[in-house]
Write a protein that holds these residues in place. Sequence first.
Motif, PDB file in Angstrom:
ATOM      1  N   GLU A  33      -1.861  -8.690  -8.407  1.00  0.00           N
ATOM      2  CA  GLU A  33      -1.273 -10.028  -8.454  1.00  0.00           C
ATOM      3  C   GLU A  33      -1.758 -10.870  -7.274  1.00  0.00           C
ATOM      4  OE1 GLU A  33       2.880 -11.224 -10.499  1.00  0.00           O
ATOM      5  OE2 GLU A  33       3.020  -9.927  -8.740  1.00  0.00           O
ATOM      6  N   LEU A  34      -1.824 -10.261  -6.105  1.00  0.00           N
ATOM      7  CA  LEU A  34      -2.324 -10.976  -4.935  1.00  0.00           C
ATOM      8  C   LEU A  34      -3.815 -11.276  -5.088  1.00  0.00           C
ATOM      9  CD1 LEU A  34      -2.123 -12.157  -2.132  1.00  0.00           C
ATOM     10  CD2 LEU A  34      -2.330  -9.839  -1.177  1.00  0.00           C
ATOM     11  N   PHE A  47       2.590 -18.300  -2.503  1.00  0.00           N
ATOM     12  CA  PHE A  47       3.682 -18.656  -3.411  1.00  0.00           C
ATOM     13  C   PHE A  47       4.079 -20.121  -3.215  1.00  0.00           C
ATOM     14  CE2 PHE A  47       8.190 -19.126  -4.440  1.00  0.00           C
ATOM     15  CZ  PHE A  47       8.226 -18.600  -5.721  1.00  0.00           C
ATOM     16  N   THR A  53       6.835 -11.503  -3.545  1.00  0.00           N
ATOM     17  CA  THR A  53       6.240 -11.757  -2.234  1.00  0.00           C
ATOM     18  C   THR A  53       6.707 -10.751  -1.180  1.00  0.00           C
ATOM     19  OG1 THR A  53       8.021 -13.284  -1.600  1.00  0.00           O
ATOM     20  CG2 THR A  53       6.113 -14.239  -2.715  1.00  0.00           C
ATOM     21  N   LEU A  64       0.409 -18.031  -6.215  1.00  0.00           N
ATOM     22  CA  LEU A  64       1.050 -16.757  -6.545  1.00  0.00           C
ATOM     23  C   LEU A  64       2.350 -17.025  -7.288  1.00  0.00           C
ATOM     24  CD1 LEU A  64       1.036 -13.641  -6.172  1.00  0.00           C
ATOM     25  CD2 LEU A  64       2.384 -14.004  -4.090  1.00  0.00           C
ATOM     26  N   LYS A  84       1.345 -13.618   1.072  1.00  0.00           N
ATOM     27  CA  LYS A  84       1.921 -13.805  -0.260  1.00  0.00           C
ATOM     28  C   LYS A  84       2.907 -14.976  -0.277  1.00  0.00           C
ATOM     29  CE  LYS A  84       1.506  -9.123  -2.180  1.00  0.00           C
ATOM     30  NZ  LYS A  84       2.235  -7.944  -2.705  1.00  0.00           N
ATOM     31  N   LYS A  85       3.731 -15.092   0.744  1.00  0.00           N
ATOM     32  CA  LYS A  85       4.685 -16.203   0.807  1.00  0.00           C
ATOM     33  C   LYS A  85       3.955 -17.540   0.872  1.00  0.00           C
ATOM     34  CE  LYS A  85       8.574 -13.727   2.908  1.00  0.00           C
ATOM     35  NZ  LYS A  85       9.429 -13.566   4.117  1.00  0.00           N
ATOM     36  N   TYR A 122      -1.690  -4.999  -0.973  1.00  0.00           N
ATOM     37  CA  TYR A 122      -2.619  -5.927  -1.605  1.00  0.00           C
ATOM     38  C   TYR A 122      -2.827  -5.440  -3.041  1.00  0.00           C
ATOM     39  CZ  TYR A 122      -6.567  -9.183  -1.989  1.00  0.00           C
ATOM     40  OH  TYR A 122      -7.398 -10.222  -2.355  1.00  0.00           O
TER      41      TYR A 122
END
Length: 546
Positions: free
Chosen positions: A275-276, A258, A267, A263, A254-255, A272
């Motif tokens: 949004e992911l 982002f 984060t 994304l 996620k990071k 999961y």
Amino acid sequence: MIRFRSTILVLVVCFSAFALTGCRQSEKKGNQISADSLKRKAIKEWNKTIPGSFNSEKDLFFDTTQIESFVKAYPLLEKYAGSIRKFYSGRQHAYAWYNKNGLIEQAGNLADRVKNLEKEGINKEIPYRVTFDSLLYARTSKKPDIKLELMLTAQYFAFAQLVWQGADASVSKASEWYLPRKKVSYEQFLDSMIKSPSKFTATQAPPVYRQYDLLKGFLVKYRELDRLDHWPRIIADQKSYRPGDSSQIIIQIKKRLFELADLKGDTSSIYYDEELLKAMKSFQSRHGMSADGVIGIGTINELNVPLKTRIRQIMVNMERSRWLPVQLNSDYLAVNIPEFKLHVYQKDSLQWSGNVVVGQSVHKTVIFSGDMKYIVFSPYWNVPPSIVRNEILPAMRKNRGYINQHRMEITGYSEGLPTVRQKPGPGNSLGQVKFLFPNSYNIYLHDTPSKSLFGENERAFSHGCIRVQDPAKLAAFLLRNDPSWNDQKISAAMNSGKEKYITLKDKVPVFIAYFTAFTDRENRLNFRKDIYNRDEVLANMLLNGE
């Protein structure tokens, strides 16, 4: 040496005016033409003959020998001497960078761009930049300085060649890029730039194909990410990740997404979530992968590509953008080989895109351009001699019925080989229509009976020609202005089993290009695999001087 040509002209006009008055002493005073009015009119007419004199000091000139002295003093700028001479010849050797208040605003704009070549994806400096800075910032007077005047012009042409024109044509040819290089008059662009202070700012559109400026913005972003130096390798702790899974690794993913702007939200969660899923599909789409949201080893590998590798990839494709025409105000077709896509443009506006199959790495599709002239419905396939030798003959030896089974026929012999062609029909290797733009590479666009290949993410399967997923749609586009054709007639011609040639009323340019980094219609940065290994060759020539 400064010459005041208009002053000389004024003296001549004054003398002529005096002579006119002497000859017409008997005329009434009210009908007399004054020397002052003649002088003003003469100066006005003289100024009209000086194209490119955009500063208010239109009577300020320098001697042509100053250019030769300048070039002799700065030999590394000699390669731009021809452009400098041409530019000033068109201005009658009037100063370009000065007006009555001193240096014009564009001089500062140019200096800013020259000092920031790195932002343009250039890893070298223009010769005499330190000297340029000294001349520019050490001036103490508004009086025109011929050395600074010529240095500004020389720096402009050096900048234009590096940033807008790109590497020498030998470099593009060495990287097997056979598209014709663009032609731009940088002398005329300088003229227009001097007219408009805003034209040389970094926010104005340069005389470069639009992808260049878009990639430039992402180059800045990726360099900033690289400067922060926090790009740890993501190591998966399971085979794949799907919606509903949970893992500490998901936080790292996620990071990463982002930072890459896929994304937008939180984060910190190990889950999961939806949004992911949306962000992952965006990332996969941008990298030419199946956008199913499943995070497998292939996706992890793409997430782990080093930033310096991506920066290098962006710079290489910025260079390719420098070589293309700035724009075309016409219909045209563009195939991007690594993207496996055909893009159809009407009046330089993208109408639609479709999947294509391109040449295998051993049968590379050539990077070149041509003009489409013909559509051939229900075509024969004239089998190339190389395919006859390497594929057809071995198959014939194993199977005597091979020719008939594949609806082929032998029409003669040449240089010890049979001349083979495949009859029209649904099973024809060219499908039911082909699109010809005559060229020495024997490459064209065509239909195919192997429709399943268009579902693959990587579609390098052909012998070099380009297979089109929706040939009927392409034919309809090319024939849309011909009232004698419609969808029904096109379908009938494709299924007639009888070969029919159609000559297009207007030729349509076709560009077959090679971009592994580009922006899409949503202004998203896309990357593709370098399927022909062309990036590294070009990068070494540009960045390492190899």
